[in-house]
Motif scaffolding. Sequence first.
Motif, mmCIF file in Angstrom:
data_model
loop_
_atom_site.group_PDB
_atom_site.id
_atom_site.type_symbol
_atom_site.label_atom_id
_atom_site.label_comp_id
_atom_site.label_asym_id
_atom_site.label_seq_id
_atom_site.Cartn_x
_atom_site.Cartn_y
_atom_site.Cartn_z
ATOM 1 N N ALA A 91 -6.951 -6.882 -15.898
ATOM 2 C CA ALA A 91 -5.638 -6.250 -16.025
ATOM 3 C C ALA A 91 -5.531 -4.969 -15.203
ATOM 4 C CB ALA A 91 -5.337 -5.948 -17.490
ATOM 5 N N VAL A 92 -6.682 -4.359 -14.892
ATOM 6 C CA VAL A 92 -6.693 -3.122 -14.087
ATOM 7 C C VAL A 92 -7.721 -3.274 -12.955
ATOM 8 C CG1 VAL A 92 -5.794 -1.514 -15.797
ATOM 9 C CG2 VAL A 92 -8.219 -2.127 -15.852
ATOM 10 N N PRO A 93 -7.456 -4.156 -12.007
ATOM 11 C CA PRO A 93 -8.442 -4.473 -10.964
ATOM 12 C C PRO A 93 -8.614 -3.392 -9.900
ATOM 13 C CG PRO A 93 -6.394 -5.635 -10.540
ATOM 14 C CD PRO A 93 -6.232 -4.971 -11.877
ATOM 15 N N ASN A 94 -7.644 -2.500 -9.782
ATOM 16 C CA ASN A 94 -7.690 -1.472 -8.740
ATOM 17 C C ASN A 94 -8.343 -0.191 -9.269
ATOM 18 O OD1 ASN A 94 -6.071 -3.113 -6.907
ATOM 19 N ND2 ASN A 94 -4.393 -2.655 -8.306
ATOM 20 N N LYS A 95 -9.212 0.387 -8.454
ATOM 21 C CA LYS A 95 -9.891 1.627 -8.843
ATOM 22 C C LYS A 95 -9.704 2.689 -7.767
ATOM 23 C CE LYS A 95 -13.606 -0.450 -11.609
ATOM 24 N NZ LYS A 95 -15.079 -0.533 -11.786
ATOM 25 N N PHE A 125 3.157 3.553 -4.197
ATOM 26 C CA PHE A 125 2.242 2.948 -3.230
ATOM 27 C C PHE A 125 2.956 2.705 -1.907
ATOM 28 C CE2 PHE A 125 1.276 1.548 -7.530
ATOM 29 C CZ PHE A 125 -0.035 1.966 -7.677
ATOM 30 N N GLU A 126 2.232 2.925 -0.813
ATOM 31 C CA GLU A 126 2.736 2.628 0.522
ATOM 32 C C GLU A 126 1.695 1.799 1.252
ATOM 33 O OE1 GLU A 126 3.901 6.085 2.659
ATOM 34 O OE2 GLU A 126 5.418 6.702 1.189
ATOM 35 N N LYS A 127 2.079 0.621 1.698
ATOM 36 C CA LYS A 127 1.150 -0.282 2.366
ATOM 37 C C LYS A 127 0.910 0.152 3.805
ATOM 38 C CE LYS A 127 2.499 -4.316 -0.357
ATOM 39 N NZ LYS A 127 3.047 -5.695 -0.307
ATOM 40 N N GLY A 128 -0.345 0.127 4.195
ATOM 41 C CA GLY A 128 -0.712 0.361 5.580
ATOM 42 C C GLY A 128 -1.214 -0.933 6.196
ATOM 43 N N PHE A 157 -6.832 2.682 -1.135
ATOM 44 C CA PHE A 157 -7.686 1.602 -1.600
ATOM 45 C C PHE A 157 -7.298 0.335 -0.856
ATOM 46 C CE2 PHE A 157 -4.051 2.192 -4.293
ATOM 47 C CZ PHE A 157 -3.552 0.924 -4.500
ATOM 48 N N GLU A 158 -7.970 -0.765 -1.140
ATOM 49 C CA GLU A 158 -7.733 -2.001 -0.417
ATOM 50 C C GLU A 158 -6.301 -2.489 -0.592
ATOM 51 O OE1 GLU A 158 -10.607 -4.916 -1.457
ATOM 52 O OE2 GLU A 158 -12.309 -3.741 -0.723
ATOM 53 N N GLU A 159 -5.845 -3.250 0.361
ATOM 54 C CA GLU A 159 -4.479 -3.776 0.371
ATOM 55 C C GLU A 159 -4.141 -4.469 -0.945
ATOM 56 O OE1 GLU A 159 -0.754 -4.464 2.083
ATOM 57 O OE2 GLU A 159 -2.443 -3.304 2.842
ATOM 58 N N THR A 160 -2.971 -4.176 -1.477
ATOM 59 C CA THR A 160 -2.535 -4.788 -2.726
ATOM 60 C C THR A 160 -1.018 -4.860 -2.750
ATOM 61 O OG1 THR A 160 -2.703 -4.665 -5.147
ATOM 62 C CG2 THR A 160 -2.444 -2.595 -3.976
ATOM 63 N N ASN A 161 -0.472 -5.592 -3.694
ATOM 64 C CA ASN A 161 0.981 -5.748 -3.797
ATOM 65 C C ASN A 161 1.534 -5.024 -5.015
ATOM 66 O OD1 ASN A 161 1.229 -7.467 -1.512
ATOM 67 N ND2 ASN A 161 0.430 -9.157 -2.734
ATOM 68 N N ASN A 162 0.987 -3.868 -5.326
ATOM 69 C CA ASN A 162 1.425 -3.138 -6.511
ATOM 70 C C ASN A 162 2.846 -2.611 -6.396
ATOM 71 O OD1 ASN A 162 -1.637 -2.962 -6.946
ATOM 72 N ND2 ASN A 162 -0.796 -2.075 -8.802
ATOM 73 N N ASN A 163 3.583 -2.706 -7.495
ATOM 74 C CA ASN A 163 4.862 -2.022 -7.623
ATOM 75 C C ASN A 163 4.607 -0.621 -8.171
ATOM 76 O OD1 ASN A 163 6.547 -4.241 -6.849
ATOM 77 N ND2 ASN A 163 6.163 -5.159 -8.852
ATOM 78 N N GLY A 191 -3.269 -1.728 -12.566
ATOM 79 C CA GLY A 191 -2.946 -3.088 -12.114
ATOM 80 C C GLY A 191 -1.445 -3.230 -11.985
ATOM 81 N N SER A 192 -0.876 -4.174 -12.704
ATOM 82 C CA SER A 192 0.560 -4.405 -12.691
ATOM 83 C C SER A 192 1.313 -3.217 -13.261
ATOM 84 C CB SER A 192 0.879 -5.657 -13.515
ATOM 85 O OG SER A 192 2.237 -5.703 -13.878
ATOM 86 N N HIS A 193 2.591 -3.064 -12.845
ATOM 87 C CA HIS A 193 3.411 -1.960 -13.371
ATOM 88 C C HIS A 193 3.760 -2.154 -14.841
ATOM 89 C CE1 HIS A 193 6.257 -5.032 -12.099
ATOM 90 N NE2 HIS A 193 7.209 -4.441 -12.788
ATOM 91 N N PHE A 194 3.389 -3.290 -15.428
ATOM 92 C CA PHE A 194 3.602 -3.513 -16.857
ATOM 93 C C PHE A 194 2.369 -3.157 -17.684
ATOM 94 C CE2 PHE A 194 6.646 -6.779 -15.163
ATOM 95 C CZ PHE A 194 7.790 -6.142 -15.619
ATOM 96 N N ASN A 195 1.229 -3.009 -17.026
ATOM 97 C CA ASN A 195 -0.021 -2.765 -17.749
ATOM 98 C C ASN A 195 -0.329 -1.278 -17.876
ATOM 99 O OD1 ASN A 195 -0.522 -5.505 -18.062
ATOM 100 N ND2 ASN A 195 -1.698 -5.654 -16.160
#
Length: 219
Positions: A91-95, A125-128, A157-163, A191-195
Amino acid sequence: MTVKNIKTSLALTKKHLEKIAKSKRTKHRDILQVIKYSEGNKATVTDSCRALFIKYKHENFGDSFDNIHSLRPMDVTKYPDVDRVVPNDAAVPNKLKIEHSKIKEMLTTLREWKKLKIENMMISFEKGSDSTQCYLESKKSYIEENESTIKLYLGSFEETNNNNITFNTEYFLNIIQFVKDTKEDTVLKFGSHFNPIVFENELADKFDYQYILCPIRVY
């Protein structure tokens, strides 16, 4: 030679535990106006929007409930199972590791937002091309139209699709105040904007903690 009075880990963290137990959200829920001590070295507190778990390295106490309003009787068997709100790794994969020097910057920024009566803020978040940049950002709807949004860079951190994830400014400020008092770096897990998000330490001499905050849903 004068020997300084060194506070125990429990004394250093007590005010942060009590802050949650005394929050506005516990005003009409007596059972949440307590700090739970268990497992010989663990303190737990929640107000249903956030939870703080601390495991002390050099403390030893029996199972008990510290009633903030000691004159009010309560049935402690009705205390919620707070452990179930801890999100699993999926549920919280990003660190994101945040150094203590950055914590001081975050604290200054959040205090300014509180003075400006900015009730909500967000992690944005801003994707690079090969990574995603993470920011602390004031929510536009709480600033006058002619003012620009304030952003503070936290790390990449690594590329992700976070809202973007929205939070109560005061609650987020409380977390950063706690982390600052630990005098250590911290790790933000999300993780998700709901978690819920989780702040926790990696290596500690005095205590381990998990500080969990639920987001605000924006429609």
